[in-house]
Design an enzyme around this catalytic site. Structure first.
Site, PDB file in Angstrom:
ATOM      1  CB  CYS A   8     142.159  14.331 121.444  1.00  0.00           C
ATOM      2  SG  CYS A   8     141.017  12.971 121.804  1.00  0.00           S
ATOM      3  CG  ASP A  31     153.875   5.687 113.902  1.00  0.00           C
ATOM      4  OD1 ASP A  31     153.042   5.081 114.596  1.00  0.00           O
ATOM      5  OD2 ASP A  31     154.962   6.111 114.368  1.00  0.00           O
ATOM      6  CG  HIS A  47     139.656  10.045 124.074  1.00  0.00           C
ATOM      7  ND1 HIS A  47     140.999  10.106 123.769  1.00  0.00           N
ATOM      8  CD2 HIS A  47     139.586   9.504 125.313  1.00  0.00           C
ATOM      9  CE1 HIS A  47     141.701   9.634 124.780  1.00  0.00           C
ATOM     10  NE2 HIS A  47     140.869   9.267 125.734  1.00  0.00           N
ATOM     11  CG  ASN A  88     150.595  -2.496 119.959  1.00  0.00           C
ATOM     12  OD1 ASN A  88     150.714  -3.676 119.648  1.00  0.00           O
ATOM     13  ND2 ASN A  88     151.373  -1.539 119.458  1.00  0.00           N
ATOM     14  N   GLY A  94     151.413  -3.507 124.956  1.00  0.00           N
ATOM     15  CA  GLY A  94     152.404  -2.508 124.537  1.00  0.00           C
ATOM     16  C   GLY A  94     151.803  -1.200 124.046  1.00  0.00           C
ATOM     17  CG  HIS A  99     142.623   8.471 120.562  1.00  0.00           C
ATOM     18  ND1 HIS A  99     141.994   9.703 120.703  1.00  0.00           N
ATOM     19  CD2 HIS A  99     142.062   7.892 119.453  1.00  0.00           C
ATOM     20  CE1 HIS A  99     141.102   9.867 119.728  1.00  0.00           C
ATOM     21  NE2 HIS A  99     141.129   8.772 118.953  1.00  0.00           N
ATOM     22  CG  HIS A 101     146.808   3.800 118.034  1.00  0.00           C
ATOM     23  ND1 HIS A 101     146.649   4.062 119.385  1.00  0.00           N
ATOM     24  CD2 HIS A 101     147.989   3.153 117.908  1.00  0.00           C
ATOM     25  CE1 HIS A 101     147.696   3.579 120.040  1.00  0.00           C
ATOM     26  NE2 HIS A 101     148.518   3.016 119.171  1.00  0.00           N
TER      27      HIS A 101
HETATM   28  P1  AMP Z   1     151.235   2.303 120.416  1.00  0.00           P
HETATM   29  O1  AMP Z   1     152.585   1.928 120.954  1.00  0.00           O
HETATM   30  O2  AMP Z   1     150.500   1.164 119.789  1.00  0.00           O
HETATM   31  O3  AMP Z   1     150.408   3.049 121.429  1.00  0.00           O
HETATM   32  O4  AMP Z   1     151.520   3.268 119.203  1.00  0.00           O
HETATM   33  C1  AMP Z   1     151.644   4.651 119.312  1.00  0.00           C
HETATM   34  C2  AMP Z   1     152.223   5.123 118.012  1.00  0.00           C
HETATM   35  O5  AMP Z   1     152.004   6.520 117.910  1.00  0.00           O
HETATM   36  C3  AMP Z   1     153.751   4.905 117.884  1.00  0.00           C
HETATM   37  O6  AMP Z   1     154.015   4.101 116.744  1.00  0.00           O
HETATM   38  C4  AMP Z   1     154.290   6.321 117.732  1.00  0.00           C
HETATM   39  O7  AMP Z   1     155.388   6.392 116.850  1.00  0.00           O
HETATM   40  C5  AMP Z   1     153.083   7.082 117.224  1.00  0.00           C
HETATM   41  N1  AMP Z   1     153.070   8.518 117.508  1.00  0.00           N
HETATM   42  C6  AMP Z   1     153.252   9.124 118.692  1.00  0.00           C
HETATM   43  N2  AMP Z   1     153.142  10.453 118.575  1.00  0.00           N
HETATM   44  C7  AMP Z   1     152.867  10.702 117.270  1.00  0.00           C
HETATM   45  C8  AMP Z   1     152.648  11.880 116.504  1.00  0.00           C
HETATM   46  N3  AMP Z   1     152.670  13.104 117.054  1.00  0.00           N
HETATM   47  N4  AMP Z   1     152.408  11.752 115.177  1.00  0.00           N
HETATM   48  C9  AMP Z   1     152.396  10.532 114.602  1.00  0.00           C
HETATM   49  N5  AMP Z   1     152.570   9.388 115.270  1.00  0.00           N
HETATM   50  C10 AMP Z   1     152.826   9.457 116.577  1.00  0.00           C
HETATM   51 ZN    ZN Z   2     142.091  11.002 122.250  1.00  0.00          ZN
END
Ligand code: AMP
Ligand code: ZN
Length: 115
Positions: A8, A31, A47, A88, A94, A99, A101
């Protein structure tokens, strides 16, 4: 919007991101810790905590996200070669960021298939 949610904050511009696509409902950005040469996160601006927490009427955003994924694949030139989309969900899935994604991975022969 959720004050404590990192995604967010990215949507609001409070945390910088490398944007790939944006419209009124969806944001896609690179990412920060890429698992492939191309690793984009596609998220709804609303969200929604996870796939498991979706409510009635929110399903339409999922088809829109997949449309955006195909648009990104087309624009970035990997639509023909292929790509992988991963969501995930929850602890066992995992999921680390609460949020919803979609991970969009491409740019090499992706390994470590579990299905
Ligand atoms: P998940 O483990 O499926 O919840 O994926 C979360 C993803 O968010 C991971 O691949 C992180 O590398 C990515 N992530 C976390 N913080 C950021 C950020 N500030 N900008 C870009 N990606 C992020
Ligand atoms: Zn959010």
């Amino acid at each position: 919007m959720n004050e404590n949610c990192i995604f967010c904050k990215i949507i609001k511009g409070e945390i910088p991101s490398n944007k790939v696509y944006e419209d009124d409902e969806i944001l896609a950005f690179k990412d920060i810790n890429p698992a492939a040469p191309i690793h984009v996160l596609v998220i709804p601006k609303k969200h929604i905590k996870s796939l498991a927490k979706m409510e009635d009427g929110e399903g339409k955003i999922i088809s829109k996200i997949y449309k955006v994924i195909n648009e990104i694949a087309e624009k970035q030139g990997f639509k023909e070669k292929g790509y992988r989309v991963i969501v995930n969900c929850g602890k066992d899935g995992g999921q680390e960021v609460g949020h919803l994604h979609f991970h969009l991975l491409a740019g090499k022969q992706l390994g470590e298939k579990i299905v």
